[in-house]
Design a protein around this motif. Structure first.
Motif, mmCIF file in Angstrom:
data_model
loop_
_atom_site.group_PDB
_atom_site.id
_atom_site.type_symbol
_atom_site.label_atom_id
_atom_site.label_comp_id
_atom_site.label_asym_id
_atom_site.label_seq_id
_atom_site.Cartn_x
_atom_site.Cartn_y
_atom_site.Cartn_z
ATOM 1 N N ASP A 93 0.812 -1.218 0.000
ATOM 2 C CA ASP A 93 0.000 0.000 0.000
ATOM 3 C C ASP A 93 0.845 1.266 0.000
ATOM 4 O O ASP A 93 0.312 2.366 0.098
ATOM 5 C CB ASP A 93 -0.974 0.002 1.181
ATOM 6 C CG ASP A 93 -0.267 0.021 2.522
ATOM 7 O OD1 ASP A 93 0.979 -0.030 2.559
ATOM 8 O OD2 ASP A 93 -0.969 0.093 3.549
ATOM 9 N N GLY A 94 2.174 1.147 -0.102
ATOM 10 C CA GLY A 94 3.047 2.311 -0.158
ATOM 11 C C GLY A 94 3.596 2.745 1.178
ATOM 12 O O GLY A 94 4.459 3.610 1.248
ATOM 13 N N ALA A 95 3.102 2.171 2.288
ATOM 14 C CA ALA A 95 3.622 2.503 3.618
ATOM 15 C C ALA A 95 4.964 1.803 3.808
ATOM 16 O O ALA A 95 5.228 0.763 3.208
ATOM 17 C CB ALA A 95 2.634 2.058 4.688
ATOM 18 N N PRO A 96 5.839 2.364 4.654
ATOM 19 C CA PRO A 96 7.122 1.706 4.890
ATOM 20 C C PRO A 96 6.922 0.331 5.520
ATOM 21 O O PRO A 96 6.006 0.129 6.320
ATOM 22 C CB PRO A 96 7.855 2.655 5.836
ATOM 23 C CG PRO A 96 6.821 3.544 6.408
ATOM 24 C CD PRO A 96 5.688 3.581 5.437
ATOM 25 N N ALA A 97 7.757 -0.605 5.145
ATOM 26 C CA ALA A 97 7.638 -1.981 5.619
ATOM 27 C C ALA A 97 8.081 -2.102 7.069
ATOM 28 O O ALA A 97 8.909 -1.326 7.557
ATOM 29 C CB ALA A 97 8.488 -2.900 4.746
ATOM 30 N N VAL A 98 7.523 -3.085 7.759
ATOM 31 C CA VAL A 98 7.940 -3.390 9.127
ATOM 32 C C VAL A 98 9.445 -3.660 9.116
ATOM 33 O O VAL A 98 9.961 -4.375 8.257
ATOM 34 C CB VAL A 98 7.161 -4.595 9.674
ATOM 35 C CG1 VAL A 98 7.730 -5.054 11.013
ATOM 36 C CG2 VAL A 98 5.681 -4.254 9.805
ATOM 37 N N GLY A 99 10.147 -3.040 10.049
ATOM 38 C CA GLY A 99 11.598 -3.177 10.145
ATOM 39 C C GLY A 99 12.370 -2.046 9.501
ATOM 40 O O GLY A 99 13.548 -1.859 9.775
ATOM 41 N N ALA A 100 11.712 -1.255 8.644
ATOM 42 C CA ALA A 100 12.385 -0.129 7.991
ATOM 43 C C ALA A 100 12.696 0.955 9.026
ATOM 44 O O ALA A 100 11.981 1.117 10.010
ATOM 45 C CB ALA A 100 11.501 0.447 6.886
ATOM 46 N N THR A 101 13.764 1.684 8.802
ATOM 47 C CA THR A 101 14.141 2.798 9.664
ATOM 48 C C THR A 101 13.840 4.090 8.916
ATOM 49 O O THR A 101 14.290 4.271 7.790
ATOM 50 C CB THR A 101 15.632 2.721 10.031
ATOM 51 O OG1 THR A 101 15.887 1.438 10.603
ATOM 52 C CG2 THR A 101 16.002 3.789 11.029
ATOM 53 N N VAL A 102 13.043 4.950 9.552
ATOM 54 C CA VAL A 102 12.552 6.155 8.879
ATOM 55 C C VAL A 102 12.685 7.380 9.786
ATOM 56 O O VAL A 102 12.866 7.261 11.001
ATOM 57 C CB VAL A 102 11.072 5.992 8.459
ATOM 58 C CG1 VAL A 102 10.909 4.881 7.440
ATOM 59 C CG2 VAL A 102 10.177 5.760 9.660
ATOM 60 N N HIS A 103 12.571 8.548 9.177
ATOM 61 C CA HIS A 103 12.548 9.814 9.911
ATOM 62 C C HIS A 103 11.124 10.332 9.887
ATOM 63 O O HIS A 103 10.517 10.463 8.818
ATOM 64 C CB HIS A 103 13.495 10.819 9.255
ATOM 65 C CG HIS A 103 13.556 12.116 9.970
ATOM 66 N ND1 HIS A 103 12.933 13.250 9.506
ATOM 67 C CD2 HIS A 103 14.160 12.469 11.129
ATOM 68 C CE1 HIS A 103 13.159 14.241 10.341
ATOM 69 N NE2 HIS A 103 13.897 13.801 11.341
ATOM 70 N N ASP A 104 10.572 10.588 11.071
ATOM 71 C CA ASP A 104 9.244 11.178 11.209
ATOM 72 C C ASP A 104 9.445 12.686 11.204
ATOM 73 O O ASP A 104 9.895 13.263 12.195
ATOM 74 C CB ASP A 104 8.597 10.705 12.505
ATOM 75 C CG ASP A 104 7.218 11.292 12.762
ATOM 76 O OD1 ASP A 104 6.784 12.185 12.004
ATOM 77 O OD2 ASP A 104 6.577 10.855 13.734
ATOM 78 N N THR A 105 9.153 13.329 10.084
ATOM 79 C CA THR A 105 9.418 14.760 9.944
ATOM 80 C C THR A 105 8.490 15.605 10.811
ATOM 81 O O THR A 105 8.846 16.723 11.179
ATOM 82 C CB THR A 105 9.311 15.204 8.477
ATOM 83 O OG1 THR A 105 7.996 14.932 7.987
ATOM 84 C CG2 THR A 105 10.336 14.489 7.614
ATOM 85 N N ALA A 106 7.322 15.097 11.165
ATOM 86 C CA ALA A 106 6.399 15.854 12.012
ATOM 87 C C ALA A 106 6.931 15.976 13.435
ATOM 88 O O ALA A 106 6.710 16.981 14.099
ATOM 89 C CB ALA A 106 5.026 15.185 12.019
ATOM 90 N N ARG A 107 7.647 14.953 13.894
ATOM 91 C CA ARG A 107 8.184 14.968 15.269
ATOM 92 C C ARG A 107 9.699 15.106 15.305
ATOM 93 O O ARG A 107 10.273 15.162 16.384
ATOM 94 C CB ARG A 107 7.785 13.689 15.992
ATOM 95 C CG ARG A 107 6.293 13.596 16.195
ATOM 96 C CD ARG A 107 5.955 12.397 17.021
ATOM 97 N NE ARG A 107 4.516 12.254 17.098
ATOM 98 C CZ ARG A 107 3.886 11.788 18.129
ATOM 99 N NH1 ARG A 107 4.551 11.400 19.179
ATOM 100 N NH2 ARG A 107 2.580 11.687 18.112
ATOM 101 N N ASP A 108 10.315 15.118 14.146
ATOM 102 C CA ASP A 108 11.775 15.179 14.034
ATOM 103 C C ASP A 108 12.433 14.082 14.862
ATOM 104 O O ASP A 108 13.327 14.327 15.674
ATOM 105 C CB ASP A 108 12.312 16.562 14.432
ATOM 106 C CG ASP A 108 13.757 16.751 13.990
ATOM 107 O OD1 ASP A 108 14.171 16.103 13.007
ATOM 108 O OD2 ASP A 108 14.474 17.534 14.647
#
Length: 76
Positions: free
Chosen positions: A6-21
């Motif tokens: 569905d386009g969401a990051p996969a479980v286990g991926a490491t991401v940056h949440d820009t809303a919370r930095d």
């Protein structure tokens, strides 16, 4: 960033949440939100997938080093 169908990051991926930095590891998906947990452990938070971006290789390395440093301080 690896994505689910569905386009969401996969479980286990490491991401940056820009809303919370904040940087987090994807733990799951609930409704329209992605659940993230800090790399060093701790409480999960819900993030809007529209505010997530993959980490650059330098950011990922920095985040992993910070996680290792946090772990080493806990065991003293």
């Amino acid at each position: 960033m690896t994505e689910d169908t569905d386009g969401a990051p996969a479980v286990g991926a490491t991401v940056h949440d820009t809303a919370r930095d904040r940087v987090g590891r994807v733990m799951g998906h609930v409704g329209m939100y992605v659940q993230l947990r800090p790399l060093a452990g701790g409480l999960e938070w819900d993030a809007d997938p529209n505010h997530l971006r993959p980490l650059t290789p330098a950011e990922l390395l920095s985040a992993l080093v910070a996680e290792a440093n946090t772990r080493s301080r806990r065991h003293r």
